[in-house]
Design a protein around this motif. Structure first.
Motif, PDB file in Angstrom:
ATOM      1  N   VAL A  69      11.542  10.807  -9.689  1.00  0.00           N
ATOM      2  CA  VAL A  69      12.313   9.604 -10.067  1.00  0.00           C
ATOM      3  C   VAL A  69      12.655   8.800  -8.816  1.00  0.00           C
ATOM      4  CG1 VAL A  69      14.536   8.824 -10.977  1.00  0.00           C
ATOM      5  CG2 VAL A  69      13.236  10.546 -12.209  1.00  0.00           C
ATOM      6  N   THR A  70      13.075   9.495  -7.756  1.00  0.00           N
ATOM      7  CA  THR A  70      13.425   8.810  -6.504  1.00  0.00           C
ATOM      8  C   THR A  70      12.217   8.064  -5.945  1.00  0.00           C
ATOM      9  OG1 THR A  70      14.983  10.593  -6.042  1.00  0.00           O
ATOM     10  CG2 THR A  70      14.426   9.158  -4.205  1.00  0.00           C
ATOM     11  N   GLU A  71      11.068   8.735  -5.944  1.00  0.00           N
ATOM     12  CA  GLU A  71       9.860   8.097  -5.389  1.00  0.00           C
ATOM     13  C   GLU A  71       9.433   6.879  -6.211  1.00  0.00           C
ATOM     14  OE1 GLU A  71       7.621  11.918  -3.285  1.00  0.00           O
ATOM     15  OE2 GLU A  71       7.511  11.642  -5.440  1.00  0.00           O
ATOM     16  N   VAL A  72       9.500   6.997  -7.543  1.00  0.00           N
ATOM     17  CA  VAL A  72       9.101   5.860  -8.386  1.00  0.00           C
ATOM     18  C   VAL A  72      10.043   4.669  -8.147  1.00  0.00           C
ATOM     19  CG1 VAL A  72       8.950   5.046 -10.769  1.00  0.00           C
ATOM     20  CG2 VAL A  72       7.931   7.237 -10.149  1.00  0.00           C
ATOM     21  N   LEU A  73      11.357   4.951  -8.134  1.00  0.00           N
ATOM     22  CA  LEU A  73      12.321   3.866  -7.913  1.00  0.00           C
ATOM     23  C   LEU A  73      12.143   3.253  -6.527  1.00  0.00           C
ATOM     24  CD1 LEU A  73      15.582   5.304  -9.536  1.00  0.00           C
ATOM     25  CD2 LEU A  73      14.117   3.468 -10.388  1.00  0.00           C
ATOM     26  N   TRP A  74      11.945   4.118  -5.522  1.00  0.00           N
ATOM     27  CA  TRP A  74      11.765   3.634  -4.144  1.00  0.00           C
ATOM     28  C   TRP A  74      10.535   2.725  -4.066  1.00  0.00           C
ATOM     29  CZ3 TRP A  74       8.093   3.973  -0.259  1.00  0.00           C
ATOM     30  CH2 TRP A  74       8.526   3.638   1.037  1.00  0.00           C
ATOM     31  N   SER A  75       9.468   3.134  -4.752  1.00  0.00           N
ATOM     32  CA  SER A  75       8.234   2.329  -4.707  1.00  0.00           C
ATOM     33  C   SER A  75       8.448   0.967  -5.356  1.00  0.00           C
ATOM     34  CB  SER A  75       7.081   3.080  -5.388  1.00  0.00           C
ATOM     35  OG  SER A  75       7.251   3.091  -6.780  1.00  0.00           O
ATOM     36  N   LEU A  76       9.202   0.936  -6.454  1.00  0.00           N
ATOM     37  CA  LEU A  76       9.444  -0.350  -7.123  1.00  0.00           C
ATOM     38  C   LEU A  76      10.301  -1.265  -6.245  1.00  0.00           C
ATOM     39  CD1 LEU A  76      10.051   0.842 -10.816  1.00  0.00           C
ATOM     40  CD2 LEU A  76       7.981  -0.178  -9.847  1.00  0.00           C
ATOM     41  N   PHE A  77      11.307  -0.679  -5.577  1.00  0.00           N
ATOM     42  CA  PHE A  77      12.127  -1.479  -4.650  1.00  0.00           C
ATOM     43  C   PHE A  77      11.283  -1.965  -3.468  1.00  0.00           C
ATOM     44  CE2 PHE A  77      15.897   0.578  -6.647  1.00  0.00           C
ATOM     45  CZ  PHE A  77      16.572  -0.576  -6.966  1.00  0.00           C
ATOM     46  N   TRP A  99       0.843  -1.207   0.000  1.00  0.00           N
ATOM     47  CA  TRP A  99       0.000   0.000   0.000  1.00  0.00           C
ATOM     48  C   TRP A  99       0.874   1.252   0.000  1.00  0.00           C
ATOM     49  CZ3 TRP A  99      -4.188  -1.269   4.269  1.00  0.00           C
ATOM     50  CH2 TRP A  99      -5.111  -2.169   3.740  1.00  0.00           C
ATOM     51  N   ILE A 100       1.908   1.237   0.843  1.00  0.00           N
ATOM     52  CA  ILE A 100       2.815   2.390   0.897  1.00  0.00           C
ATOM     53  C   ILE A 100       3.498   2.583  -0.462  1.00  0.00           C
ATOM     54  CG2 ILE A 100       4.933   3.258   1.961  1.00  0.00           C
ATOM     55  CD1 ILE A 100       4.056   1.811   4.549  1.00  0.00           C
ATOM     56  N   ALA A 101       3.886   1.460  -1.077  1.00  0.00           N
ATOM     57  CA  ALA A 101       4.537   1.544  -2.392  1.00  0.00           C
ATOM     58  C   ALA A 101       3.585   2.128  -3.432  1.00  0.00           C
ATOM     59  CB  ALA A 101       5.001   0.153  -2.829  1.00  0.00           C
ATOM     60  N   PHE A 102       2.307   1.767  -3.363  1.00  0.00           N
ATOM     61  CA  PHE A 102       1.317   2.330  -4.288  1.00  0.00           C
ATOM     62  C   PHE A 102       1.255   3.848  -4.145  1.00  0.00           C
ATOM     63  CE2 PHE A 102      -1.792  -1.531  -4.741  1.00  0.00           C
ATOM     64  CZ  PHE A 102      -0.830  -2.180  -5.500  1.00  0.00           C
ATOM     65  N   ALA A 103       1.170   4.290  -2.896  1.00  0.00           N
ATOM     66  CA  ALA A 103       1.075   5.734  -2.652  1.00  0.00           C
ATOM     67  C   ALA A 103       2.332   6.444  -3.148  1.00  0.00           C
ATOM     68  CB  ALA A 103       0.851   5.993  -1.163  1.00  0.00           C
ATOM     69  N   ALA A 104       3.492   5.823  -2.926  1.00  0.00           N
ATOM     70  CA  ALA A 104       4.753   6.440  -3.371  1.00  0.00           C
ATOM     71  C   ALA A 104       4.824   6.485  -4.892  1.00  0.00           C
ATOM     72  CB  ALA A 104       5.939   5.653  -2.808  1.00  0.00           C
ATOM     73  N   LEU A 105       4.347   5.439  -5.553  1.00  0.00           N
ATOM     74  CA  LEU A 105       4.335   5.431  -7.017  1.00  0.00           C
ATOM     75  C   LEU A 105       3.416   6.544  -7.538  1.00  0.00           C
ATOM     76  CD1 LEU A 105       5.342   3.985  -9.569  1.00  0.00           C
ATOM     77  CD2 LEU A 105       3.417   2.426  -9.383  1.00  0.00           C
ATOM     78  N   GLY A 106       2.301   6.719  -6.836  1.00  0.00           N
ATOM     79  CA  GLY A 106       1.364   7.780  -7.213  1.00  0.00           C
ATOM     80  C   GLY A 106       1.976   9.157  -7.062  1.00  0.00           C
ATOM     81  N   THR A 107       2.602   9.424  -5.907  1.00  0.00           N
ATOM     82  CA  THR A 107       3.193  10.751  -5.704  1.00  0.00           C
ATOM     83  C   THR A 107       4.363  10.977  -6.671  1.00  0.00           C
ATOM     84  OG1 THR A 107       4.617   9.880  -3.964  1.00  0.00           O
ATOM     85  CG2 THR A 107       2.614  10.944  -3.252  1.00  0.00           C
ATOM     86  N   GLY A 108       5.120   9.929  -6.912  1.00  0.00           N
ATOM     87  CA  GLY A 108       6.242  10.055  -7.851  1.00  0.00           C
ATOM     88  C   GLY A 108       5.759  10.421  -9.242  1.00  0.00           C
ATOM     89  N   THR A 109       4.696   9.772  -9.669  1.00  0.00           N
ATOM     90  CA  THR A 109       4.154  10.047 -10.999  1.00  0.00           C
ATOM     91  C   THR A 109       3.633  11.485 -11.086  1.00  0.00           C
ATOM     92  OG1 THR A 109       3.447   7.736 -10.997  1.00  0.00           O
ATOM     93  CG2 THR A 109       2.613   9.117 -12.758  1.00  0.00           C
ATOM     94  N   ILE A 110       2.951  11.932 -10.020  1.00  0.00           N
ATOM     95  CA  ILE A 110       2.425  13.309 -10.019  1.00  0.00           C
ATOM     96  C   ILE A 110       3.584  14.308 -10.044  1.00  0.00           C
ATOM     97  CG2 ILE A 110       1.092  15.024  -8.739  1.00  0.00           C
ATOM     98  CD1 ILE A 110      -0.531  12.680  -7.550  1.00  0.00           C
ATOM     99  N   HIS A 111       4.609  14.049  -9.222  1.00  0.00           N
ATOM    100  CA  HIS A 111       5.759  14.969  -9.206  1.00  0.00           C
ATOM    101  C   HIS A 111       6.427  15.035 -10.579  1.00  0.00           C
ATOM    102  CE1 HIS A 111       6.089  14.774  -4.569  1.00  0.00           C
ATOM    103  NE2 HIS A 111       5.599  15.919  -4.939  1.00  0.00           N
ATOM    104  N   LEU A 112       6.513  13.909 -11.251  1.00  0.00           N
ATOM    105  CA  LEU A 112       7.109  13.919 -12.594  1.00  0.00           C
ATOM    106  C   LEU A 112       6.236  14.720 -13.566  1.00  0.00           C
ATOM    107  CD1 LEU A 112       8.443  10.253 -12.990  1.00  0.00           C
ATOM    108  CD2 LEU A 112       9.777  12.345 -12.779  1.00  0.00           C
ATOM    109  N   ALA A 113       4.914  14.573 -13.429  1.00  0.00           N
ATOM    110  CA  ALA A 113       4.011  15.319 -14.315  1.00  0.00           C
ATOM    111  C   ALA A 113       4.069  16.815 -14.028  1.00  0.00           C
ATOM    112  CB  ALA A 113       2.586  14.794 -14.157  1.00  0.00           C
ATOM    113  N   LEU A 114       4.345  17.189 -12.770  1.00  0.00           N
ATOM    114  CA  LEU A 114       4.405  18.604 -12.392  1.00  0.00           C
ATOM    115  C   LEU A 114       5.617  19.314 -12.997  1.00  0.00           C
ATOM    116  CD1 LEU A 114       3.376  18.501  -8.608  1.00  0.00           C
ATOM    117  CD2 LEU A 114       2.131  19.620 -10.452  1.00  0.00           C
ATOM    118  N   VAL A 115       6.589  18.525 -13.463  1.00  0.00           N
ATOM    119  CA  VAL A 115       7.777  19.126 -14.075  1.00  0.00           C
ATOM    120  C   VAL A 115       7.372  19.993 -15.267  1.00  0.00           C
ATOM    121  CG1 VAL A 115       9.887  18.606 -15.352  1.00  0.00           C
ATOM    122  CG2 VAL A 115       9.339  17.300 -13.299  1.00  0.00           C
TER     123      VAL A 115
END
Lengths: 180, 156
Positions: free
Chosen positions: A40-48, A8-24
């Motif tokens: 990028v850090t959040e997406v990678l962290w979520s996958l790990f 669940w935490i990984a899902f949330a992190a993947l979500g925030t990572g994706t939003i942060h990337l889109a905000l660029v």
């Protein structure tokens, strides 16, 4: 921490990572670089976190989840205090609000988990849940996160590209003080 | 003889552990596969008269916008997930991961092409929510479940 909570935490992190990337898109360069690195850090962290047997660097992740909320609040407070909304930036409020909600959820879950493990309580590491329960838990959380993240991503697209520059609602609502 | 018994026992144990109901990847692949095949078939009931690559499709269940190409994509993806799920853990894990990554990409790209001529799948907002949700669940199960560790297998 149980496998379900970690995912669940990984899902949330993947979500925030994706939003942060889109905000660029549409952000000023320095902010864009920071958001890109954070995303990028959040997406990678979520996958790990999904692939591993425990959360990577949980204490650092706790700080990482809280930092954008605190920084956002400081920037907002400073811009309002200085009556200089132009010093702010044009980021969609909806996307920022949803990101803050997800980050707060991540930080809370990690903090609770750390506190429980410090007291020797909580679910054992790598506890194997029943397959059906595991899938149902992931489906519910997945759809919940998707229903939060998708409107946030759509808002970034709307703010960054769909509406002509200078015409879209920015980070601050015009309250009639623009003529000062 | 002793070696043979040990081998048979190991194979029996492995077969039992890899049973469909015990493997999240196989179970998810079969469920998602069946749902996507069904969605692909139902899609054709609302896309009569819609051009193959039309950016404006029909509404499935009154929510999800689809065109004939989108229906075919659902059928192919559903079939791949279903077949892999039926075949075993390794193919299910691989296909779940690949489809999950592809859906994540589609869920993000879809946001930027909704109102453009590039929207050849007739995607709308509801499609993007479903694609993003499917993506993270498929990815999480592919990456996190059915791990083999040092000769001992863990289902989740």
């Amino acid at each position: 921490m149980s496998t379900i909570t970690r995912t669940w935490i990984a899902f949330a992190a993947l979500g925030t990572g994706t939003i942060h990337l889109a905000l660029v898109i549409g952000a000023p360069l320095p902010l864009g670089i920071a958001l890109g690195a954070l995303g990028v850090t959040e997406v990678l962290w979520s996958l790990f976190a999904m692939a591993g047997s425990r959360l990577p660097a949980p204490r650092l992740a706790l700080l990482g989840a809280m930092a954008p909320i605190v920084l956002g609040a400081v920037v907002l407070f400073a811009a309002v205090s200085l009556d200089a909304p132009a010093a702010g930036f044009r980021l969609p409020l909806l996307a920022l609000a949803i990101t803050a909600v997800l980050e707060f959820a991540i930080a809370t879950a990690i903090a609770v988990s750390l506190r429980r493990s410090a007291h020797g309580a909580g679910a054992p590491e790598n506890a194997v849940p029943h397959t059906g329960r595991y899938l149902v838990a992931l489906l519910v959380a997945g759809m919940a996160v998707a229903s939060l993240v998708t409107p946030a991503l759509a808002a970034t697209e709307a703010g960054g590209a769909a509406v002509p520059h200078g015409e879209h609602p920015g980070f601050f609502v015009d309250n009639g003080h623009s003529g000062h | 003889m002793i070696t043979r018994q040990t081998g048979d026992s190991a194979r029996f144990t492995a077969r039992k552990e890899y049973a469909m109901t015990k493997s999240p990847n196989r179970l998810l692949g079969v469920i998602f596969g069946a749902v996507y095949v069904l969605v692909g078939l139902l899609g054709f009931t609302v896309t009569a008269g819609v051009d193959f690559l039309s950016t404006d499709g029909g509404l499935l269940l009154g929510i999800f916008e689809v065109n004939p190409l989108h229906n075919i994509a659902h059928l192919l993806i559903g079939a791949a997930l279903l077949i892999a799920g039926v075949r075993g853990v390794r193919p299910a894990k691989t296909v779940n991961g690949v489809v999950g990554a592809a859906y994540l990409l589609l869920g993000i790209i879809g946001l930027f092409i909704i109102d453009s001529a590039a929207n050849i799948l007739a995607l709308n907002g509801a499609d993007n929510v479903l694609h993003f949700g499917s993506a993270i669940v498929l990815l999480a199960v592919a990456l996190g479940a059915d791990k083999v560790t040092a000769g001992r297998r863990s289902t989740v």
